[in-house]
Design a protein around this motif. Structure first.
Motif, PDB file in Angstrom:
ATOM      1  N   LEU A   5       0.870  -1.166   0.000  1.00 32.31           N
ATOM      2  CA  LEU A   5       0.000   0.000   0.000  1.00 32.31           C
ATOM      3  C   LEU A   5       0.908   1.217   0.000  1.00 32.31           C
ATOM      4  CD1 LEU A   5      -2.580  -0.729   2.847  1.00 32.31           C
ATOM      5  CD2 LEU A   5      -2.995  -0.820   0.406  1.00 32.31           C
ATOM      6  N   GLN A   6       0.611   2.183  -0.825  1.00 27.48           N
ATOM      7  CA  GLN A   6       1.362   3.430  -0.806  1.00 27.48           C
ATOM      8  C   GLN A   6       0.425   4.518  -0.334  1.00 27.48           C
ATOM      9  OE1 GLN A   6       2.905   4.135  -4.719  1.00 27.48           O
ATOM     10  NE2 GLN A   6       4.399   2.509  -4.573  1.00 27.48           N
ATOM     11  N   ASP A  22      -3.505   1.312  -3.612  1.00 27.68           N
ATOM     12  CA  ASP A  22      -3.379  -0.131  -3.388  1.00 27.68           C
ATOM     13  C   ASP A  22      -3.031  -0.809  -4.702  1.00 27.68           C
ATOM     14  OD1 ASP A  22      -3.597  -2.771  -2.655  1.00 27.68           O
ATOM     15  OD2 ASP A  22      -5.628  -2.612  -1.867  1.00 27.68           O
ATOM     16  N   ASP A  23      -2.014  -1.653  -4.684  1.00 33.40           N
ATOM     17  CA  ASP A  23      -1.648  -2.389  -5.897  1.00 33.40           C
ATOM     18  C   ASP A  23      -2.543  -3.601  -6.123  1.00 33.40           C
ATOM     19  OD1 ASP A  23      -0.825  -4.252  -4.046  1.00 33.40           O
ATOM     20  OD2 ASP A  23       1.210  -4.425  -4.810  1.00 33.40           O
ATOM     21  N   VAL A  39      -0.672  -3.889   8.625  1.00 32.75           N
ATOM     22  CA  VAL A  39       0.178  -3.047   7.789  1.00 32.75           C
ATOM     23  C   VAL A  39       1.319  -2.510   8.648  1.00 32.75           C
ATOM     24  CG1 VAL A  39       0.262  -0.880   6.482  1.00 32.75           C
ATOM     25  CG2 VAL A  39      -1.735  -2.380   6.281  1.00 32.75           C
ATOM     26  N   LEU A  40       2.530  -2.575   8.134  1.00 37.26           N
ATOM     27  CA  LEU A  40       3.688  -1.935   8.750  1.00 37.26           C
ATOM     28  C   LEU A  40       3.891  -0.612   8.033  1.00 37.26           C
ATOM     29  CD1 LEU A  40       6.301  -1.791  10.468  1.00 37.26           C
ATOM     30  CD2 LEU A  40       7.444  -3.010   8.596  1.00 37.26           C
ATOM     31  N   LEU A  41       3.771   0.505   8.744  1.00 39.44           N
ATOM     32  CA  LEU A  41       4.044   1.815   8.156  1.00 39.44           C
ATOM     33  C   LEU A  41       5.546   2.059   8.201  1.00 39.44           C
ATOM     34  CD1 LEU A  41       1.250   4.088   9.679  1.00 39.44           C
ATOM     35  CD2 LEU A  41       1.409   3.225   7.346  1.00 39.44           C
ATOM     36  N   VAL A  59      -4.930   4.460   7.226  1.00 34.59           N
ATOM     37  CA  VAL A  59      -4.857   3.008   7.057  1.00 34.59           C
ATOM     38  C   VAL A  59      -5.917   2.320   7.923  1.00 34.59           C
ATOM     39  CG1 VAL A  59      -3.383   0.988   7.451  1.00 34.59           C
ATOM     40  CG2 VAL A  59      -2.439   3.017   6.339  1.00 34.59           C
ATOM     41  N   LEU A  60      -6.065   2.764   9.166  1.00 35.09           N
ATOM     42  CA  LEU A  60      -7.074   2.192  10.058  1.00 35.09           C
ATOM     43  C   LEU A  60      -8.482   2.441   9.522  1.00 35.09           C
ATOM     44  CD1 LEU A  60      -5.504   3.251  13.472  1.00 35.09           C
ATOM     45  CD2 LEU A  60      -5.760   0.901  12.634  1.00 35.09           C
ATOM     46  N   ASP A  61      -8.732   3.658   9.040  1.00 31.69           N
ATOM     47  CA  ASP A  61     -10.055   3.999   8.500  1.00 31.69           C
ATOM     48  C   ASP A  61     -10.396   3.182   7.264  1.00 31.69           C
ATOM     49  OD1 ASP A  61     -10.365   5.803  10.546  1.00 31.69           O
ATOM     50  OD2 ASP A  61     -10.018   7.588   9.305  1.00 31.69           O
TER      51      ASP A  61
END
Length: 131
Positions: A5-6, A22-23, A39-41, A59-61
């Motif tokens: 995810l970018q 999202d890819d 997800v690891l930021l 990301v959480l939303d």
């Protein structure tokens, strides 16, 4: 391949926001309900945590889970355990400012960095404005 995810900074309704790109490899809907998509930021610098909070919130939303934020350099200018009320997030850093200043001092001693460059770097690392 590892799903990615970018996050891109953008203006939404006149405010700065993060947009998730999202890819297609990571679905926020749990296929395996016993294990949510975590997800690891990853970011370059931790200064005050404002952008880390906004990124984690985006990301959480979107339905993902975030438990850890990794940064390359912690400028030690904030309590990195306080991310605006987001609890349970860990911060992992590769280098602190102190680590980097030791390295820069070594480069000066080896005459690989000029004294004026040394002062600019130190001012940045200490959070002062370099002039």
């Amino acid at each position: 391949s590892i799903p990615l995810l970018q996050l891109r900074r953008d203006i939404v309704d006149g405010k700065r926001a993060f947009i998730i790109i999202d890819d297609g490899g990571l679905d926020p809907v749990n296929i395996d309900e016993s294990r949510p998509n975590v997800v690891l930021l990853i970011d370059d610098v931790f200064t005050h945590g404002v952008t880390k909070h906004a990124a984690a919130r985006a990301v959480l939303d979107a339905g993902y889970s975030v438990t850890e934020i990794a940064v390359v350099l912690d400028r030690n200018q904030a309590n990195n355990t306080d991310l605006g009320g987001l609890t349970g997030l860990g911060i992992t850093t590769v280098l602190s400012c102190l680590d980097l200043m030791v390295l820069v001092d070594m480069l000066v001693a080896m005459k690989l960095i000029l004294p004026y460059e040394h002062e600019i770097i130190r001012a940045y690392l200490l959070g002062a404005s370099a002039s």
